[in-house]
Design a protein around this motif. Structure first.
Motif, PDB file in Angstrom:
ATOM      1  N   ASP A 141      32.517  25.749  48.597  1.00  0.00           N
ATOM      2  CA  ASP A 141      32.716  26.071  47.898  1.00  0.00           C
ATOM      3  C   ASP A 141      33.906  25.196  47.597  1.00  0.00           C
ATOM      4  N   LEU A 142      34.185  24.475  46.642  1.00  0.00           N
ATOM      5  CA  LEU A 142      35.531  23.400  45.633  1.00  0.00           C
ATOM      6  C   LEU A 142      36.451  23.967  45.642  1.00  0.00           C
ATOM      7  N   ARG A 143      36.755  25.508  45.444  1.00  0.00           N
ATOM      8  CA  ARG A 143      37.810  26.092  45.157  1.00  0.00           C
ATOM      9  C   ARG A 143      39.468  25.286  45.547  1.00  0.00           C
TER      10      ARG A 143
ATOM     11  N   VAL B 230      34.251  31.091  40.405  1.00  0.00           N
ATOM     12  CA  VAL B 230      34.204  29.965  40.234  1.00  0.00           C
ATOM     13  C   VAL B 230      34.517  28.455  41.415  1.00  0.00           C
ATOM     14  N   GLY B 231      34.185  28.029  41.434  1.00  0.00           N
ATOM     15  CA  GLY B 231      34.489  26.756  42.432  1.00  0.00           C
ATOM     16  C   GLY B 231      33.214  27.074  42.981  1.00  0.00           C
ATOM     17  N   PHE B 232      32.249  27.394  43.464  1.00  0.00           N
ATOM     18  CA  PHE B 232      30.711  26.938  43.820  1.00  0.00           C
ATOM     19  C   PHE B 232      30.017  25.966  43.303  1.00  0.00           C
ATOM     20  N   PHE B 233      29.286  25.662  44.496  1.00  0.00           N
ATOM     21  CA  PHE B 233      28.356  24.597  43.838  1.00  0.00           C
ATOM     22  C   PHE B 233      27.129  23.816  44.909  1.00  0.00           C
ATOM     23  N   ARG B 234      25.616  23.950  43.946  1.00  0.00           N
ATOM     24  CA  ARG B 234      24.639  23.546  45.165  1.00  0.00           C
ATOM     25  C   ARG B 234      24.490  22.029  45.481  1.00  0.00           C
ATOM     26  N   LEU B 235      24.984  21.859  47.097  1.00  0.00           N
ATOM     27  CA  LEU B 235      24.562  20.462  46.475  1.00  0.00           C
ATOM     28  C   LEU B 235      23.435  20.281  47.753  1.00  0.00           C
ATOM     29  N   THR B 236      22.423  19.530  47.370  1.00  0.00           N
ATOM     30  CA  THR B 236      21.249  19.055  47.495  1.00  0.00           C
ATOM     31  C   THR B 236      21.490  17.669  48.508  1.00  0.00           C
TER      32      THR B 236
ATOM     33  N   PHE C 100      31.683  26.208  53.487  1.00  0.00           N
ATOM     34  CA  PHE C 100      29.670  26.146  52.911  1.00  0.00           C
ATOM     35  C   PHE C 100      28.722  27.351  53.724  1.00  0.00           C
ATOM     36  N   ILE C 101      28.273  27.023  53.440  1.00  0.00           N
ATOM     37  CA  ILE C 101      27.270  28.748  54.263  1.00  0.00           C
ATOM     38  C   ILE C 101      26.264  27.853  54.867  1.00  0.00           C
ATOM     39  N   PRO C 102      26.075  27.908  55.597  1.00  0.00           N
ATOM     40  CA  PRO C 102      25.206  27.136  57.167  1.00  0.00           C
ATOM     41  C   PRO C 102      24.162  27.543  56.555  1.00  0.00           C
ATOM     42  N   ALA C 103      22.853  26.678  56.596  1.00  0.00           N
ATOM     43  CA  ALA C 103      20.924  26.895  55.264  1.00  0.00           C
ATOM     44  C   ALA C 103      20.565  27.195  56.923  1.00  0.00           C
ATOM     45  N   GLN C 104      19.731  27.547  56.566  1.00  0.00           N
ATOM     46  CA  GLN C 104      18.451  27.096  57.459  1.00  0.00           C
ATOM     47  C   GLN C 104      17.188  26.559  57.011  1.00  0.00           C
ATOM     48  N   GLY C 105      17.389  26.747  55.446  1.00  0.00           N
ATOM     49  CA  GLY C 105      16.184  25.380  55.067  1.00  0.00           C
ATOM     50  C   GLY C 105      16.306  25.318  53.590  1.00  0.00           C
TER      51      GLY C 105
END
Length: 451
Positions: A369-371, A415-421, A357-362
């Motif tokens: 990455d679910l590839r 292909v294979g990336f998702f945004r997870l809330t 994953f890409i670390p989030a700040q906000g």
């Protein structure tokens, strides 16, 4: 004569293709999860809707008499009441965005949500067929906001392996503008989200200045979507979640930069904000357009504000929420702390299952990455850009009663990336993550069962 032939050409155009993000939302909302009444329902980890502060919101706005006869008529102005616009100016922008010059109420036009703000902005700066530039990945709603009514084009600058937070990003945007121009499309504006949606990170001062110089060089309006400005939570992280942050770049509002005119004509610079994200009021539909240096554009936005007039009840309830600086301060700090806690639960779970994953700040979400869960039989096609493997994972998740937003919705070519809330109550979040991982594991082992 068919029904379709009774429609305008622009309406027919809107019926072509599909909106994959909206399709997921509809499926999730048709069978909502509820711990008491519907535990088999769909847990929504796809929509950026913060559910962490509902109790506080009810307490703050509960005293408002929503059936006060004074609220039955039209409000004071299609652009929002002066009292509410003053609260936005003084209690939000001047207090938290550190503007170099104080923001005034007469520089603000309110609308029924930030989507309406972007739609109205597009109408005012673009003629049909002209373009608005956005670099990928970007918030999927921008496609509808820009194209559906105003019939402008989204000019996507595909970054590939270049980070949006790298100054090399600018070269790719210039190439996209040049290509569009060569193909006969005039690009009129550039839209960006800071903090970034879907990556959840802040732009550095250096990159923001490069954006301004780019806008000036190409004579583009530049709309800074700063709707997650008060949802930056990285300062509250501890342990591994804090250690893995690649940097601590603070949120920098474009309003805070001194001498903007050294880099770009000030009349090209504008801000979008709203109540959906930092104040968890997606359903209230209140967006804010701020243009401190372009009266002509403000007048144009006023001229169409009647179509996106927020209700008198919404105006009154948000006025109550924003009237007290002390209330806002307590609310935002509590919200940021809860976001940090939910984020930590999320990344701890992702790490446990070796999900990159890409670390989030906000923001309310994290880019994952679910590839690794793409079945071998789909891997070659997925690497070439075929999205069927992404749909497979997405359908598998819905089959396990969890909705996560897929990368295609954000114009992501890989292909294979998702945004997870993750901005949901902890117990629901934990269950949703368990369902997501179970679905991915099943899909990776038995793709035929999910198709």
């Amino acid at each position: 004569m068919t029904l379709k032939n009774n429609l305008s050409a622009r309406a027919q155009k809107n019926l072509e293709g599909s909106n994959i993000m909206l399709e997921g939302v509809i499926q999730a909302n048709a069978n909502k999860f509820d711990f008491e009444n519907n535990q088999a329902g769909v847990i929504n980890l796809g929509v950026a809707e913060n559910q962490l502060m509902t109790k506080e919101l009810a307490e703050i706005m509960g005293p408002v008499n929503t059936v006060d006869p004074k609220l039955f008529g039209y409000g004071e102005s299609p652009a929002g009441s002066k009292v509410l616009r003053n609260h936005f100016a003084n209690n939000i922008f001047n207090r938290y965005f550190e503007p170099h010059q104080p923001v005034r109420a007469d520089q603000i036009v309110l609308a029924a949500g930030c989507s309406a703000v972007v739609d109205n902005f597009t109408f005012c700066v673009c003629d049909p067929g002209e373009g608005i530039l956005i670099s990928t990945p970007f918030y999927g709603g921008f496609n509808t906001d820009i194209m559906a009514k105003s019939k402008a084009k989204v000019i996507a600058a595909h970054l590939g392996d270049i980070s949006p937070f790298d100054v090399a990003h600018i070269d790719v945007m210039q190439q996209a503008v040049d290509k569009a121009t060569q193909e006969g499309t005039r690009v009129r504006a550039f839209v960006l989200s800071n903090p970034h949606n879907p990556l959840g990170r802040n732009y550095s001062r250096e990159v923001i200045i490069k954006f301004l110089e780019f806008a000036s060089k190409n004579q583009l309006h530049i709309l800074f979507d700063e709707i997650y400005a008060l949802s930056v939570f990285d300062y509250a992280l501890t342990g591994k979640a804090k250690e893995e942050q690649p940097d601590q770049a603070p949120f920098i509002s474009i309003l805070s930069l001194p001498n903007i005119e050294d880099y770009c004509e000030r009349e090209l610079v504008h801000v979008a904000y709203g109540m959906s994200k930092d104040f968890c009021l997606n359903g209230f539909r209140c967006g804010c357009f701020l243009s401190p240096w372009n009266k002509e554009l403000l007048d144009a936005m006023h001229s169409i504000a009647v179509f996106t007039w927020i209700s008198s009840t919404t105006d009154a309830m948000i006025t109550k929420l924003l009237e007290s600086p002390e209330t806002i301060e307590k609310f935002t700090k509590t919200n940021q702390q809860r976001l940090a806690e939910s984020y930590t639960l999320t990344v701890d779970t992702l790490r446990k299952h070796n999900i990159p994953f890409i670390p989030a700040q906000g923001g309310h979400f994290i880019w994952i990455d679910l590839r690794q869960y793409i079945p071998a039989s789909f891997a070659s096609a997925a690497s070439a850009g075929d999205r069927e493997a992404e749909y497979l994972l997405w359908r598998a998740m819905l089959g396990e009663a969890v909705y996560v937003n897929l990368g295609e919705a954000f114009t992501e070519r890989k292909v294979g990336f998702f945004r997870l809330t993750f901005a949901v109550p902890p117990a629901m979040l934990k269950l949703g993550l368990d369902r997501m991982i179970k679905a991915c594991q099943l899909a990776s082992k038995s793709p035929s069962a999910t198709l």
